[in-house]
Design a protein around this motif. Structure first.
Motif, PDB file in Angstrom:
ATOM      1  N   GLY A  54       0.795  -1.224   0.000  1.00 13.00           N
ATOM      2  CA  GLY A  54       0.000   0.000   0.000  1.00 13.00           C
ATOM      3  C   GLY A  54       0.827   1.272   0.000  1.00 13.00           C
ATOM      4  O   GLY A  54       0.288   2.367  -0.136  1.00 13.00           O
ATOM      5  N   LYS A  55       2.140   1.132   0.151  1.00 14.23           N
ATOM      6  CA  LYS A  55       3.028   2.298   0.164  1.00 14.23           C
ATOM      7  C   LYS A  55       3.093   2.906  -1.239  1.00 14.23           C
ATOM      8  O   LYS A  55       3.194   2.193  -2.231  1.00 14.23           O
ATOM      9  CB  LYS A  55       4.422   1.877   0.611  1.00 14.23           C
ATOM     10  N   THR A  56       3.023   4.240  -1.311  1.00 10.62           N
ATOM     11  CA  THR A  56       3.055   4.916  -2.603  1.00 10.62           C
ATOM     12  C   THR A  56       4.393   5.619  -2.811  1.00 10.62           C
ATOM     13  O   THR A  56       4.985   6.137  -1.864  1.00 10.62           O
ATOM     14  CB  THR A  56       1.917   5.944  -2.732  1.00 10.62           C
ATOM     15  N   THR A  57       4.841   5.623  -4.062  1.00  5.33           N
ATOM     16  CA  THR A  57       6.077   6.293  -4.459  1.00  5.33           C
ATOM     17  C   THR A  57       5.795   7.064  -5.737  1.00  5.33           C
ATOM     18  O   THR A  57       5.247   6.510  -6.692  1.00  5.33           O
ATOM     19  CB  THR A  57       7.193   5.261  -4.735  1.00  5.33           C
ATOM     20  N   SER A  58       6.169   8.335  -5.745  1.00  7.49           N
ATOM     21  CA  SER A  58       5.975   9.152  -6.943  1.00  7.49           C
ATOM     22  C   SER A  58       7.197   9.060  -7.834  1.00  7.49           C
ATOM     23  O   SER A  58       8.327   9.082  -7.358  1.00  7.49           O
ATOM     24  CB  SER A  58       5.738  10.617  -6.568  1.00  7.49           C
ATOM     25  N   GLY A  59       6.951   8.981  -9.124  1.00  8.04           N
ATOM     26  CA  GLY A  59       8.027   8.972 -10.100  1.00  8.04           C
ATOM     27  C   GLY A  59       8.252  10.372 -10.647  1.00  8.04           C
ATOM     28  O   GLY A  59       7.400  11.246 -10.512  1.00  8.04           O
ATOM     29  N   ALA A  60       9.392  10.578 -11.266  1.00 11.40           N
ATOM     30  CA  ALA A  60       9.705  11.850 -11.910  1.00 11.40           C
ATOM     31  C   ALA A  60       9.202  11.766 -13.350  1.00 11.40           C
ATOM     32  O   ALA A  60       9.718  10.980 -14.147  1.00 11.40           O
ATOM     33  CB  ALA A  60      11.200  12.106 -11.872  1.00 11.40           C
ATOM     34  N   VAL A  61       8.198  12.547 -13.673  1.00  9.88           N
ATOM     35  CA  VAL A  61       7.624  12.532 -15.020  1.00  9.88           C
ATOM     36  C   VAL A  61       8.653  13.084 -16.000  1.00  9.88           C
ATOM     37  O   VAL A  61       9.289  14.102 -15.753  1.00  9.88           O
ATOM     38  CB  VAL A  61       6.314  13.336 -15.072  1.00  9.88           C
ATOM     39  N   ILE A  62       8.819  12.382 -17.101  1.00  9.20           N
ATOM     40  CA  ILE A  62       9.802  12.738 -18.124  1.00  9.20           C
ATOM     41  C   ILE A  62       9.119  13.597 -19.184  1.00  9.20           C
ATOM     42  O   ILE A  62       8.051  13.237 -19.682  1.00  9.20           O
ATOM     43  CB  ILE A  62      10.417  11.466 -18.740  1.00  9.20           C
ATOM     44  N   ALA A  63       9.744  14.707 -19.526  1.00 10.12           N
ATOM     45  CA  ALA A  63       9.199  15.630 -20.530  1.00 10.12           C
ATOM     46  C   ALA A  63       9.057  14.934 -21.871  1.00 10.12           C
ATOM     47  O   ALA A  63       9.807  14.015 -22.197  1.00 10.12           O
ATOM     48  CB  ALA A  63      10.108  16.849 -20.659  1.00 10.12           C
ATOM     49  N   ASP A  64       8.103  15.406 -22.667  1.00 11.30           N
ATOM     50  CA  ASP A  64       7.826  14.806 -23.963  1.00 11.30           C
ATOM     51  C   ASP A  64       9.061  14.812 -24.862  1.00 11.30           C
ATOM     52  O   ASP A  64       9.337  13.834 -25.547  1.00 11.30           O
ATOM     53  CB  ASP A  64       6.671  15.536 -24.640  1.00 11.30           C
ATOM     54  N   SER A  65       9.826  15.896 -24.844  1.00 14.67           N
ATOM     55  CA  SER A  65      11.025  15.971 -25.693  1.00 14.67           C
ATOM     56  C   SER A  65      12.075  14.941 -25.267  1.00 14.67           C
ATOM     57  O   SER A  65      12.783  14.390 -26.110  1.00 14.67           O
ATOM     58  CB  SER A  65      11.617  17.378 -25.653  1.00 14.67           C
ATOM     59  N   ASP A  66      12.168  14.669 -23.976  1.00 16.88           N
ATOM     60  CA  ASP A  66      13.114  13.668 -23.487  1.00 16.88           C
ATOM     61  C   ASP A  66      12.606  12.248 -23.706  1.00 16.88           C
ATOM     62  O   ASP A  66      13.395  11.314 -23.821  1.00 16.88           O
ATOM     63  CB  ASP A  66      13.410  13.886 -22.005  1.00 16.88           C
ATOM     64  N   ALA A  67      11.289  12.074 -23.757  1.00 19.48           N
ATOM     65  CA  ALA A  67      10.713  10.741 -23.957  1.00 19.48           C
ATOM     66  C   ALA A  67      11.186  10.141 -25.271  1.00 19.48           C
ATOM     67  O   ALA A  67      11.511   8.953 -25.338  1.00 19.48           O
ATOM     68  CB  ALA A  67       9.191  10.812 -23.905  1.00 19.48           C
ATOM     69  N   ALA A  68      11.257  10.953 -26.317  1.00 21.78           N
ATOM     70  CA  ALA A  68      11.721  10.456 -27.618  1.00 21.78           C
ATOM     71  C   ALA A  68      13.167   9.974 -27.526  1.00 21.78           C
ATOM     72  O   ALA A  68      13.525   8.951 -28.112  1.00 21.78           O
ATOM     73  CB  ALA A  68      11.594  11.557 -28.669  1.00 21.78           C
ATOM     74  N   ARG A  69      14.004  10.677 -26.756  1.00 26.22           N
ATOM     75  CA  ARG A  69      15.400  10.263 -26.580  1.00 26.22           C
ATOM     76  C   ARG A  69      15.490   8.949 -25.806  1.00 26.22           C
ATOM     77  O   ARG A  69      16.295   8.091 -26.149  1.00 26.22           O
ATOM     78  CB  ARG A  69      16.188  11.360 -25.866  1.00 26.22           C
ATOM     79  N   TYR A  70      14.678   8.795 -24.786  1.00 20.58           N
ATOM     80  CA  TYR A  70      14.667   7.539 -24.019  1.00 20.58           C
ATOM     81  C   TYR A  70      14.272   6.368 -24.917  1.00 20.58           C
ATOM     82  O   TYR A  70      14.874   5.305 -24.854  1.00 20.58           O
ATOM     83  CB  TYR A  70      13.693   7.619 -22.838  1.00 20.58           C
ATOM     84  N   LEU A  71      13.263   6.572 -25.758  1.00 21.18           N
ATOM     85  CA  LEU A  71      12.803   5.492 -26.632  1.00 21.18           C
ATOM     86  C   LEU A  71      13.858   5.135 -27.672  1.00 21.18           C
ATOM     87  O   LEU A  71      13.977   3.979 -28.068  1.00 21.18           O
ATOM     88  CB  LEU A  71      11.490   5.879 -27.301  1.00 21.18           C
ATOM     89  N   THR A  72      14.653   6.110 -28.098  1.00 22.12           N
ATOM     90  CA  THR A  72      15.755   5.833 -29.022  1.00 22.12           C
ATOM     91  C   THR A  72      16.874   5.093 -28.303  1.00 22.12           C
ATOM     92  O   THR A  72      17.443   4.141 -28.818  1.00 22.12           O
ATOM     93  CB  THR A  72      16.298   7.153 -29.616  1.00 22.12           C
ATOM     94  N   TYR A  73      17.171   5.517 -27.068  1.00 23.11           N
ATOM     95  CA  TYR A  73      18.256   4.936 -26.296  1.00 23.11           C
ATOM     96  C   TYR A  73      17.911   3.536 -25.777  1.00 23.11           C
ATOM     97  O   TYR A  73      18.782   2.683 -25.657  1.00 23.11           O
ATOM     98  CB  TYR A  73      18.612   5.866 -25.127  1.00 23.11           C
ATOM     99  N   TYR A  74      16.646   3.308 -25.469  1.00 26.75           N
ATOM    100  CA  TYR A  74      16.173   2.015 -24.971  1.00 26.75           C
ATOM    101  C   TYR A  74      15.144   1.441 -25.947  1.00 26.75           C
ATOM    102  O   TYR A  74      13.936   1.487 -25.700  1.00 26.75           O
ATOM    103  CB  TYR A  74      15.540   2.143 -23.582  1.00 26.75           C
ATOM    104  N   PRO A  75      15.577   0.876 -27.078  1.00 22.88           N
ATOM    105  CA  PRO A  75      14.615   0.370 -28.077  1.00 22.88           C
ATOM    106  C   PRO A  75      13.725  -0.757 -27.547  1.00 22.88           C
ATOM    107  O   PRO A  75      12.663  -1.017 -28.105  1.00 22.88           O
ATOM    108  CB  PRO A  75      15.505  -0.102 -29.229  1.00 22.88           C
ATOM    109  N   VAL A  76      14.137  -1.418 -26.464  1.00 19.50           N
ATOM    110  CA  VAL A  76      13.332  -2.490 -25.888  1.00 19.50           C
ATOM    111  C   VAL A  76      11.979  -1.953 -25.383  1.00 19.50           C
ATOM    112  O   VAL A  76      11.017  -2.706 -25.254  1.00 19.50           O
ATOM    113  CB  VAL A  76      14.109  -3.212 -24.756  1.00 19.50           C
ATOM    114  N   LEU A  77      11.886  -0.638 -25.133  1.00 24.03           N
ATOM    115  CA  LEU A  77      10.631  -0.042 -24.687  1.00 24.03           C
ATOM    116  C   LEU A  77       9.588   0.026 -25.799  1.00 24.03           C
ATOM    117  O   LEU A  77       8.412   0.230 -25.544  1.00 24.03           O
ATOM    118  CB  LEU A  77      10.878   1.369 -24.136  1.00 24.03           C
TER     119      LEU A  77
END
Length: 138
Positions: A54-77
Motif C-alpha cells: 500500500g506504500k506509494t512512491t511518486s516517479g519523476a515525469v519525463i518531458a515529452d522531448s526527453d521521452a523520444a530520446r529515451y525510446l531511441t536509447y532504450y529500443p526495448v521499450l
C-alpha cells in the motif's frame, strides 16, 4: 451534470525497463474522456507506484522531448504510440484521447514489476484532480 470537471479513463498498457541498477523507467499508455461540458486544461501530471504493502512512491515525469530520446536509447521499450500528456494540454468537452506518460523511479525494475498498481494523477488548472488506476489481472 456536465459542470463537474474531471477526466475518466483507464490505463491500457504498461511498459517498464531498468535504466540503471537502482533506477527504472515506466511508460503508461492510457485512454480517457472529458465528460464535462467545459474544457479540462492540465496543470500537473503525476505517476504514482502503489506497492503490495500500500506504500506509494511518486516517479519523476519525463518531458515529452526527453521521452523520444529515451525510446531511441532504450529500443526495448518499443515505439511511441501516443502523444505525451503535457501541462497546458486542453481536452475539449466530451473529447476522448489516447495519451502516454513516461516516468523514472529510483527503484529497481523488480520493484515496479512487483507492484499492486500504477496511478496517474492529473490536476486541472482550477484545482480539480482526477486519477486513473491500473487494473491488474490476477
Amino acid at each position: 451534470r456536465g459542470a463537474h470537471i474531471e477526466i475518466r479513463g483507464e490505463i491500457l498498457k504498461v511498459r517498464t525497463h531498468s535504466a540503471e541498477e537502482q533506477s527504472s523507467i515506466v511508460i503508461l499508455d492510457f485512454r480517457f474522456v472529458n465528460p464535462a461540458d467545459y474544457p479540462f486544461v492540465v496543470r500537473k501530471v503525476d505517476v504514482i507506484l502503489v506497492g503490495k504493502d500500500g506504500k506509494t512512491t511518486s516517479g519523476a515525469v519525463i518531458a515529452d522531448s526527453d521521452a523520444a530520446r529515451y525510446l531511441t536509447y532504450y529500443p526495448v521499450l518499443g515505439q511511441k504510440y501516443n502523444d505525451s500528456l503535457v501541462i497546458r494540454k486542453k481536452v475539449l468537452p466530451k473529447q476522448s484521447l489516447d495519451q502516454m506518460v513516461m516516468a523514472r523511479f529510483e527503484a529497481p525494475e523488480s520493484t515496479l514489476k512487483a507492484r499492486d498498481r500504477f496511478r496517474i494523477r492529473v490536476e486541472e488548472v482550477d484545482g480539480a484532480v482526477s486519477e486513473l488506476e491500473e487494473k491488474l489481472v490476477p
